[in-house]
Design a protein around this motif. Structure first.
Motif, PDB file in Angstrom:
ATOM      1  N   ALA A   1      14.502  19.327  -6.218  1.00  0.00           N
ATOM      2  CA  ALA A   1      15.330  20.527  -6.302  1.00  0.00           C
ATOM      3  C   ALA A   1      16.178  20.582  -7.568  1.00  0.00           C
ATOM      4  N   GLY A   2      16.108  19.544  -8.412  1.00  0.00           N
ATOM      5  CA  GLY A   2      16.900  19.544  -9.633  1.00  0.00           C
ATOM      6  C   GLY A   2      18.318  19.069  -9.439  1.00  0.00           C
ATOM      7  N   ASP A   3      18.597  18.425  -8.290  1.00  0.00           N
ATOM      8  CA  ASP A   3      19.945  17.945  -8.008  1.00  0.00           C
ATOM      9  C   ASP A   3      20.090  16.434  -8.225  1.00  0.00           C
ATOM     10  N   GLY A   4      19.091  15.828  -8.894  1.00  0.00           N
ATOM     11  CA  GLY A   4      19.146  14.395  -9.157  1.00  0.00           C
ATOM     12  C   GLY A   4      18.515  13.542  -8.084  1.00  0.00           C
ATOM     13  N   ARG A   5      18.162  14.161  -6.956  1.00  0.00           N
ATOM     14  CA  ARG A   5      17.523  13.411  -5.880  1.00  0.00           C
ATOM     15  C   ARG A   5      16.014  13.430  -6.071  1.00  0.00           C
ATOM     16  N   GLY A   6      15.371  12.290  -5.794  1.00  0.00           N
ATOM     17  CA  GLY A   6      13.927  12.233  -5.931  1.00  0.00           C
ATOM     18  C   GLY A   6      13.446  10.818  -6.212  1.00  0.00           C
ATOM     19  N   ILE A   7      12.189  10.716  -6.623  1.00  0.00           N
ATOM     20  CA  ILE A   7      11.571   9.435  -6.952  1.00  0.00           C
ATOM     21  C   ILE A   7      11.947   9.108  -8.397  1.00  0.00           C
ATOM     22  N   LEU A   8      12.774   8.081  -8.565  1.00  0.00           N
ATOM     23  CA  LEU A   8      13.284   7.738  -9.890  1.00  0.00           C
ATOM     24  C   LEU A   8      12.352   6.802 -10.644  1.00  0.00           C
ATOM     25  N   SER A   9      11.633   5.943  -9.933  1.00  0.00           N
ATOM     26  CA  SER A   9      10.701   5.043 -10.598  1.00  0.00           C
ATOM     27  C   SER A   9       9.779   4.409  -9.570  1.00  0.00           C
ATOM     28  N   VAL A  10       8.596   4.022 -10.031  1.00  0.00           N
ATOM     29  CA  VAL A  10       7.679   3.183  -9.252  1.00  0.00           C
ATOM     30  C   VAL A  10       7.086   2.176 -10.214  1.00  0.00           C
ATOM     31  N   SER A  11       7.174   0.891  -9.876  1.00  0.00           N
ATOM     32  CA  SER A  11       6.666  -0.180 -10.729  1.00  0.00           C
ATOM     33  C   SER A  11       5.771  -1.084  -9.888  1.00  0.00           C
ATOM     34  N   LEU A  12       4.495  -1.225 -10.291  1.00  0.00           N
ATOM     35  CA  LEU A  12       3.497  -1.922  -9.480  1.00  0.00           C
ATOM     36  C   LEU A  12       2.801  -3.022 -10.272  1.00  0.00           C
TER      37      LEU A  12
ATOM     38  N   LEU B   1      -3.163 -10.578  -4.891  1.00  0.00           N
ATOM     39  CA  LEU B   1      -1.836 -10.203  -4.437  1.00  0.00           C
ATOM     40  C   LEU B   1      -1.405  -8.910  -5.110  1.00  0.00           C
ATOM     41  N   THR B   2      -0.711  -8.076  -4.369  1.00  0.00           N
ATOM     42  CA  THR B   2      -0.113  -6.863  -4.923  1.00  0.00           C
ATOM     43  C   THR B   2       1.384  -6.909  -4.639  1.00  0.00           C
ATOM     44  N   TRP B   3       2.160  -6.318  -5.532  1.00  0.00           N
ATOM     45  CA  TRP B   3       3.583  -6.209  -5.278  1.00  0.00           C
ATOM     46  C   TRP B   3       4.136  -5.058  -6.093  1.00  0.00           C
ATOM     47  N   GLY B   4       5.330  -4.611  -5.722  1.00  0.00           N
ATOM     48  CA  GLY B   4       5.897  -3.484  -6.446  1.00  0.00           C
ATOM     49  C   GLY B   4       7.265  -3.108  -5.934  1.00  0.00           C
TER      50      GLY B   4
ATOM     51  N   GLY C   1       0.790  -1.219   0.000  1.00  0.00           N
ATOM     52  CA  GLY C   1       0.000   0.000   0.000  1.00  0.00           C
ATOM     53  C   GLY C   1       0.820   1.267   0.000  1.00  0.00           C
ATOM     54  N   PHE C   2       1.920   1.290   0.763  1.00  0.00           N
ATOM     55  CA  PHE C   2       2.734   2.501   0.798  1.00  0.00           C
ATOM     56  C   PHE C   2       3.298   2.822  -0.578  1.00  0.00           C
ATOM     57  N   LEU C   3       3.740   1.809  -1.313  1.00  0.00           N
ATOM     58  CA  LEU C   3       4.287   2.040  -2.654  1.00  0.00           C
ATOM     59  C   LEU C   3       3.209   2.519  -3.619  1.00  0.00           C
ATOM     60  N   TYR C   4       1.989   1.967  -3.490  1.00  0.00           N
ATOM     61  CA  TYR C   4       0.873   2.461  -4.301  1.00  0.00           C
ATOM     62  C   TYR C   4       0.604   3.938  -3.975  1.00  0.00           C
ATOM     63  N   GLY C   5       0.600   4.273  -2.692  1.00  0.00           N
ATOM     64  CA  GLY C   5       0.381   5.659  -2.288  1.00  0.00           C
ATOM     65  C   GLY C   5       1.481   6.575  -2.781  1.00  0.00           C
TER      66      GLY C   5
END
Length: 330
Positions: free
Chosen positions: A175-186, A321-324, A119-123
């Motif tokens: 912030a544009g420094d490359g840090r952040g959410i790079l991908s989410v796969s569900l 089942l859910t996974w991600g 659930g956290f990854l879906y959120g």
């Protein structure tokens, strides 16, 4: 996945977690043994249990405050609250509105999301879309469960696996420094819905005295099938998330699965070709269902093992089942 994994537009501004004060044995000593029970080393002895009167929204609100403090923000800075849970305060309304009330947030959208341990990854995926699109600036994502109140005490294996806790993150502009959410796969497979479920209490099985006596309102786990699904699905999805981020397993600094289990850590390390030392095991977070991954991430950030700029893979599998998997650069 973000529109450009190499230039993320949403990031984690702050993290937090909350545990019940009490700490109890994973299962009553007089409960009968169950087939497929995890080994003592991985069963989470000392799993924390919520005290009488303590609710899912209580833990969720505490984790949320910690995440907001870490982000340097207040409740009135939020544009949305997403709560991933399978054990809300009540069937209706959404537990997220109680969290909104306890935080003193504005009249913002607040809703629950049910995807079990994933659930956290879906959120996180939902929040990422809102922030990346520029629709909202700050979204609070919480994973929280009190599964100790869903478990049948006669099922020692389930009682050993599941506990209580909450983890939270604030998602905001990168912030544009490359840090952040790079991908989410569900992913999800409804054909396996009966592997991990609470069958009674919904429209299909309204609770009756007979169903209560049969404990249809308690969590039911096919331990062998659940273990098999984790072994078959989690590593594959982890690799998909890494590829979506434009990375290789060698680029990862940490891997955080939904459970601090030595067997699972070994399987993931083997599949990813990385040392088991890079698979993060936070015992307090293990078994907290939707809260587990976020709690472990917060623990690692606060104790210094996870450093700014580290690339972290988050992965989970649960009922559905859910996974991600998700890759974030913190």
């Amino acid at each position: 996945m973000t529109s450009d994994a190499r230039n993320p537009r949403a990031c984690l501004l702050g993290t937090g977690r909350a545990l019940p004060a009490a700490q109890e044995n994973a299962a009553p000593s007089d409960a009968p043994p169950a087939d497929g029970a995890p080994s003592e080393a991985s069963a989470g002895r000392g799993r924390r249990r919520a005290a009488a009167g303590e609710t899912t929204s209580d833990l969720a609100a505490r984790a949320a405050r910690a995440a907001l403090d870490a982000a340097g923000l207040g409740p009135r800075d939020l544009g949305m609250i997403i709560l991933a849970t399978s054990s809300g305060d009540a069937p209706m309304p959404a537990t997220a509105v109680y969290v909104q009330q306890k935080l003193g947030a504005e009249l913002i959208p607040s809703f629950d999301l049910s995807a079990s341990l994933t659930g956290f990854l879906y959120g996180l995926s939902v929040a990422n879309q809102f922030v990346t699109a520029g629709t909202l600036r700050h979204v609070l994502v919480i994973g929280a469960d009190l599964l100790s109140r869903r478990v049948d005490p006669r099922d020692r294996a389930a009682a050993a696996l599941f506990g209580d806790g909450a983890g939270a993150v604030v998602v905001g502009p990168a912030a544009g420094d490359g840090r952040g959410i790079l991908s989410v796969s569900l992913r999800a497979d409804g054909k396996k819905a009966d592997v991990l479920q609470v069958p009674g209490g919904g429209s299909a099985e309204p609770l009756t005295q007979e169903r209560l006596a049969d404990r249809r309102h308690a969590l039911r786990v096919n331990h062998a099938e659940l273990r098999r699904a984790v072994e078959e699905r989690l590593g594959v999805q982890a690799l998909a998330a890494i590829e979506a981020a434009g990375l290789t397993p060698a680029d990862l600094d940490w891997v955080i699965p939904h459970h601090a289990d030595a067997h699972l850590a070994g399987l993931l390390a083997e599949r990813l070709g990385c040392p088991t030392q890079r698979v993060f095991g936070a015992l307090d977070a293990a078994g907290a269902s939707a809260g587990s991954v976020a709690m472990a991430l917060d623990e690692g950030l606060r104790d210094g093992r996870i450093q700014p700029g580290h690339r972290v893979l988050l992965c989970a599998l649960g009922g559905g089942l859910t996974w991600g998997g998700a890759v974030v650069r913190v």
